[in-house]
Design a protein around this motif. Structure first.
Motif, PDB file in Angstrom:
ATOM      1  N   ALA A  50       0.822  -1.212   0.000  1.00 13.80           N
ATOM      2  CA  ALA A  50       0.000   0.000   0.000  1.00 13.80           C
ATOM      3  C   ALA A  50       0.855   1.262   0.000  1.00 13.80           C
ATOM      4  CB  ALA A  50      -0.912  -0.015   1.221  1.00 13.80           C
ATOM      5  N   SER A  51       2.030   1.200   0.604  1.00 14.48           N
ATOM      6  CA  SER A  51       2.859   2.400   0.777  1.00 14.48           C
ATOM      7  C   SER A  51       4.227   2.189   0.142  1.00 14.48           C
ATOM      8  CB  SER A  51       3.061   2.680   2.270  1.00 14.48           C
ATOM      9  OG  SER A  51       1.836   2.895   2.904  1.00 14.48           O
ATOM     10  N   PRO A  52       4.903   3.280  -0.208  1.00 13.51           N
ATOM     11  CA  PRO A  52       6.293   3.156  -0.661  1.00 13.51           C
ATOM     12  C   PRO A  52       7.169   2.550   0.440  1.00 13.51           C
ATOM     13  CG  PRO A  52       5.449   5.381  -1.030  1.00 13.51           C
ATOM     14  CD  PRO A  52       4.450   4.672  -0.173  1.00 13.51           C
ATOM     15  N   THR A  53       8.139   1.756   0.000  1.00 11.52           N
ATOM     16  CA  THR A  53       9.073   1.176   0.969  1.00 11.52           C
ATOM     17  C   THR A  53      10.516   1.573   0.687  1.00 11.52           C
ATOM     18  OG1 THR A  53       9.161  -0.830  -0.383  1.00 11.52           O
ATOM     19  CG2 THR A  53       7.658  -0.842   1.516  1.00 11.52           C
ATOM     20  N   LEU A  54      10.785   2.067  -0.523  1.00 15.20           N
ATOM     21  CA  LEU A  54      12.159   2.461  -0.852  1.00 15.20           C
ATOM     22  C   LEU A  54      12.135   3.888  -1.387  1.00 15.20           C
ATOM     23  CD1 LEU A  54      15.110   1.318  -1.044  1.00 15.20           C
ATOM     24  CD2 LEU A  54      14.650   0.997  -3.478  1.00 15.20           C
ATOM     25  N   LEU A  55      12.847   4.768  -0.703  1.00 14.98           N
ATOM     26  CA  LEU A  55      12.948   6.156  -1.150  1.00 14.98           C
ATOM     27  C   LEU A  55      14.365   6.410  -1.642  1.00 14.98           C
ATOM     28  CD1 LEU A  55      11.039   8.102   1.684  1.00 14.98           C
ATOM     29  CD2 LEU A  55      10.129   6.920  -0.322  1.00 14.98           C
ATOM     30  N   LEU A  56      14.467   7.080  -2.783  1.00 16.52           N
ATOM     31  CA  LEU A  56      15.768   7.484  -3.303  1.00 16.52           C
ATOM     32  C   LEU A  56      15.926   8.973  -3.024  1.00 16.52           C
ATOM     33  CD1 LEU A  56      15.704   5.541  -6.709  1.00 16.52           C
ATOM     34  CD2 LEU A  56      16.692   4.817  -4.518  1.00 16.52           C
ATOM     35  N   ASP A  57      16.827   9.285  -2.137  1.00 14.49           N
ATOM     36  CA  ASP A  57      17.136  10.637  -1.677  1.00 14.49           C
ATOM     37  C   ASP A  57      16.028  11.237  -0.800  1.00 14.49           C
ATOM     38  OD1 ASP A  57      19.762  10.953  -2.508  1.00 14.49           O
ATOM     39  OD2 ASP A  57      19.193  11.576  -4.530  1.00 14.49           O
ATOM     40  N   ALA A  58      16.441  12.247  -0.061  1.00 15.53           N
ATOM     41  CA  ALA A  58      15.560  12.849   0.954  1.00 15.53           C
ATOM     42  C   ALA A  58      15.598  14.368   0.846  1.00 15.53           C
ATOM     43  CB  ALA A  58      15.981  12.386   2.350  1.00 15.53           C
ATOM     44  N   GLY A  59      15.471  14.859  -0.405  1.00 16.83           N
ATOM     45  CA  GLY A  59      15.289  16.297  -0.592  1.00 16.83           C
ATOM     46  C   GLY A  59      13.930  16.714  -0.053  1.00 16.83           C
ATOM     47  N   THR A  60      13.589  17.964  -0.265  1.00 15.14           N
ATOM     48  CA  THR A  60      12.339  18.453   0.329  1.00 15.14           C
ATOM     49  C   THR A  60      11.114  17.730  -0.234  1.00 15.14           C
ATOM     50  OG1 THR A  60      12.153  20.251  -1.289  1.00 15.14           O
ATOM     51  CG2 THR A  60      13.334  20.730   0.767  1.00 15.14           C
ATOM     52  N   GLY A  61      11.251  17.088  -1.380  1.00 10.47           N
ATOM     53  CA  GLY A  61      10.146  16.300  -1.924  1.00 10.47           C
ATOM     54  C   GLY A  61       9.686  15.190  -1.004  1.00 10.47           C
ATOM     55  N   ILE A  62      10.540  14.760  -0.086  1.00  6.32           N
ATOM     56  CA  ILE A  62      10.167  13.664   0.813  1.00  6.32           C
ATOM     57  C   ILE A  62       8.959  14.059   1.673  1.00  6.32           C
ATOM     58  CG2 ILE A  62      11.633  14.252   2.803  1.00  6.32           C
ATOM     59  CD1 ILE A  62      12.368  11.271   2.984  1.00  6.32           C
ATOM     60  N   ARG A  63       8.753  15.336   1.865  1.00  6.26           N
ATOM     61  CA  ARG A  63       7.577  15.761   2.634  1.00  6.26           C
ATOM     62  C   ARG A  63       6.291  15.291   1.973  1.00  6.26           C
ATOM     63  NH1 ARG A  63       7.190  21.458   2.513  1.00  6.26           N
ATOM     64  NH2 ARG A  63       5.446  21.144   3.910  1.00  6.26           N
ATOM     65  N   ARG A  64       6.296  15.165   0.646  1.00  5.17           N
ATOM     66  CA  ARG A  64       5.089  14.736  -0.068  1.00  5.17           C
ATOM     67  C   ARG A  64       4.841  13.240   0.080  1.00  5.17           C
ATOM     68  NH1 ARG A  64       5.511  15.413  -5.664  1.00  5.17           N
ATOM     69  NH2 ARG A  64       3.251  15.546  -5.754  1.00  5.17           N
ATOM     70  N   CYS A  65       5.829  12.504   0.542  1.00  3.87           N
ATOM     71  CA  CYS A  65       5.676  11.054   0.676  1.00  3.87           C
ATOM     72  C   CYS A  65       4.624  10.702   1.719  1.00  3.87           C
ATOM     73  CB  CYS A  65       7.015  10.416   1.038  1.00  3.87           C
ATOM     74  SG  CYS A  65       6.962   8.619   1.044  1.00  3.87           S
ATOM     75  N   SER A  66       4.546  11.485   2.759  1.00  7.74           N
ATOM     76  CA  SER A  66       3.596  11.182   3.832  1.00  7.74           C
ATOM     77  C   SER A  66       2.171  11.094   3.281  1.00  7.74           C
ATOM     78  CB  SER A  66       3.693  12.247   4.934  1.00  7.74           C
ATOM     79  OG  SER A  66       5.042  12.385   5.342  1.00  7.74           O
ATOM     80  N   ALA A  67       1.868  11.922   2.283  1.00  6.19           N
ATOM     81  CA  ALA A  67       0.515  11.918   1.711  1.00  6.19           C
ATOM     82  C   ALA A  67       0.216  10.621   0.963  1.00  6.19           C
ATOM     83  CB  ALA A  67       0.349  13.107   0.779  1.00  6.19           C
ATOM     84  N   LEU A  68       1.262   9.929   0.491  1.00 12.73           N
ATOM     85  CA  LEU A  68       1.047   8.659  -0.219  1.00 12.73           C
ATOM     86  C   LEU A  68       0.681   7.537   0.737  1.00 12.73           C
ATOM     87  CD1 LEU A  68       4.139   8.614  -2.642  1.00 12.73           C
ATOM     88  CD2 LEU A  68       1.799   9.361  -3.144  1.00 12.73           C
ATOM     89  N   MET A  69       0.906   7.752   2.028  1.00 12.58           N
ATOM     90  CA  MET A  69       0.794   6.641   2.982  1.00 12.58           C
ATOM     91  C   MET A  69      -0.514   6.658   3.756  1.00 12.58           C
ATOM     92  SD  MET A  69       4.697   6.157   4.111  1.00 12.58           S
ATOM     93  CE  MET A  69       4.757   7.698   4.940  1.00 12.58           C
ATOM     94  N   ASP A  70      -1.367   7.603   3.413  1.00  4.33           N
ATOM     95  CA  ASP A  70      -2.735   7.570   3.929  1.00  4.33           C
ATOM     96  C   ASP A  70      -2.766   7.405   5.457  1.00  4.33           C
ATOM     97  OD1 ASP A  70      -5.435   7.767   3.491  1.00  4.33           O
ATOM     98  OD2 ASP A  70      -5.727   5.604   3.233  1.00  4.33           O
ATOM     99  N   GLY A  71      -1.908   8.141   6.133  1.00  2.00           N
ATOM    100  CA  GLY A  71      -1.921   8.126   7.587  1.00  2.00           C
ATOM    101  C   GLY A  71      -1.077   7.047   8.233  1.00  2.00           C
ATOM    102  N   ARG A  72      -0.544   6.122   7.400  1.00  2.00           N
ATOM    103  CA  ARG A  72       0.283   5.056   7.979  1.00  2.00           C
ATOM    104  C   ARG A  72       1.710   5.560   8.229  1.00  2.00           C
ATOM    105  NH1 ARG A  72      -2.819   2.576   4.046  1.00  2.00           N
ATOM    106  NH2 ARG A  72      -1.263   3.135   2.488  1.00  2.00           N
ATOM    107  N   ALA A  73       2.399   4.877   9.125  1.00  2.00           N
ATOM    108  CA  ALA A  73       3.815   5.188   9.367  1.00  2.00           C
ATOM    109  C   ALA A  73       4.667   4.580   8.255  1.00  2.00           C
ATOM    110  CB  ALA A  73       4.243   4.619  10.716  1.00  2.00           C
ATOM    111  N   PHE A  74       5.782   5.228   7.945  1.00  2.00           N
ATOM    112  CA  PHE A  74       6.723   4.667   6.967  1.00  2.00           C
ATOM    113  C   PHE A  74       7.451   3.484   7.570  1.00  2.00           C
ATOM    114  CE2 PHE A  74      10.951   4.634   4.856  1.00  2.00           C
ATOM    115  CZ  PHE A  74      10.533   4.465   3.542  1.00  2.00           C
TER     116      PHE A  74
END
Ligand SMILES: [Zn+2]
Ligand SMILES: [Zn+2]
Length: 292
Positions: A50-74
């Motif tokens: 349901a959620s991303p499990t692998l992130l490539l880099d942690a620029g400011t775009g990573i803030r948008r990742c939380s919205a992909l997880m529908d309230g779940r923890a990474f």
């Protein structure tokens, strides 16, 4: 007869969300809305997750990742290409990871020094530069270093090779599942190795090995060819190099990435128009989602 392996391969697809596509610094403002202003971050999911499990880099775009997880923890791994600000500054603002029920494994290129990975990150992320240090992030965080080679992370095979850039060890990555391959080279300065056949830098062995036969090559396109002479010392590639590397590597799709922060939407349209007759060249935008 269909084997279990074939069924599994068919079922496992990869989704890639482009969460930040800029280089150097975020680029807010109305001139940057179509391509987006956040710095580098890609989120990869297996389609059965349901959620991303692998992130490539942690620029400011990573803030948008939380919205992909529908309230779940990474629960996953963040792999950094290198430690420049634009690939790291979003890390403490990743709300999906900075919470008590999160599990975040951070992997950085081995710096070939005596510092632990956590201490290396703390050089830029601790007082007085920043209010907290990495160990103060909430949840279960680990910090590890990676050397060149292939390792398994979150059910992806991740191959790391060192590529030339300016200031600090930088890896390009080749990320594969049983079905598809994405190559990620956000910051790459092939002119360090020489002008190459067309003046845009060498098509060197490691770049070709990372790119060869990939479904997608996400590559540094900070510059255009005529800017190399005056701005090549910043450590980046020209879009023309990215497209030619993709052609030489028989890549399915070339995604031009890590846009210069002052390159407006209209200016990026003009860059793209250079490749209007080249198939499979795609500009990275913050709305881009690839299904591999
Ligand atoms: Zn960068
Ligand atoms: Zn960099």
């Amino acid at each position: 007869m269909i084997t279990i392996e074939k069924i599994r391969t068919r079922a496992e697809r990869v989704r890639v969300h482009f969460l930040g596509v800029r280089g150097s610094t975020p680029a807010p403002g109305k001139e940057f809305l179509r391509y987006g202003g956040h710095t580098s971050c890609l989120a990869l999911s297996h389609d059965d997750e349901a959620s991303p499990t692998l992130l490539l880099d942690a620029g400011t775009g990573i803030r948008r990742c939380s919205a992909l997880m529908d309230g779940r923890a990474f629960e996953g791994t963040i792999v950094l290409s290198h430690l420049h600000w634009d690939h790291l500054h979003g890390l403490p603002f990743f709300t999906g990871g900075d919470r008590e029920d999160a599990r975040v494994d951070v992997v950085i290129p081995d710096q070939q020094d005596d510092l632990t990975p956590e201490a290396t990150l703390a050089r830029g992320m601790s007082p007085p530069h920043f209010p907290i240090s990495p160990q103060e992030l909430r949840g279960k965080w680990t910090f590890a270093s990676l050397d060149a080679g292939t390792t398994s992370l979150e059910r992806f095979d991740v191959t790391a090779l060192e590529i030339p850039h300016k200031g600090g060890r930088t890896f390009g990555y080749r990320v594969s599942d049983a079905h598809s391959t994405l190559t990620y080279m956000p910051d790459h300065c092939p002119t360090i190795l020489g002008p190459g056949p067309d003046g845009w830098g060498e098509y060197h062995r490691d770049a070709l090995e990372l790119a060869r036969g990939a479904d997608v090559l996400v590559h540094d396109a900070f510059l255009v060819a005529e800017e190399l002479a005056g701005e090549g010392f910043f450590g980046h590639a020209a879009a023309e190099y990215a497209v030619e590397l993709a052609r030489r590597g028989d890549v399915g799709r070339c995604v031009l990435f890590h846009h210069k922060p002052d390159r407006t939407d209209d200016a990026l349209d003009e860059v793209l128009a250079r490749f209007g007759d080249v198939p499979h060249v795609t500009p990275a935008t913050e709305s881009l989602v690839l299904q591999l």
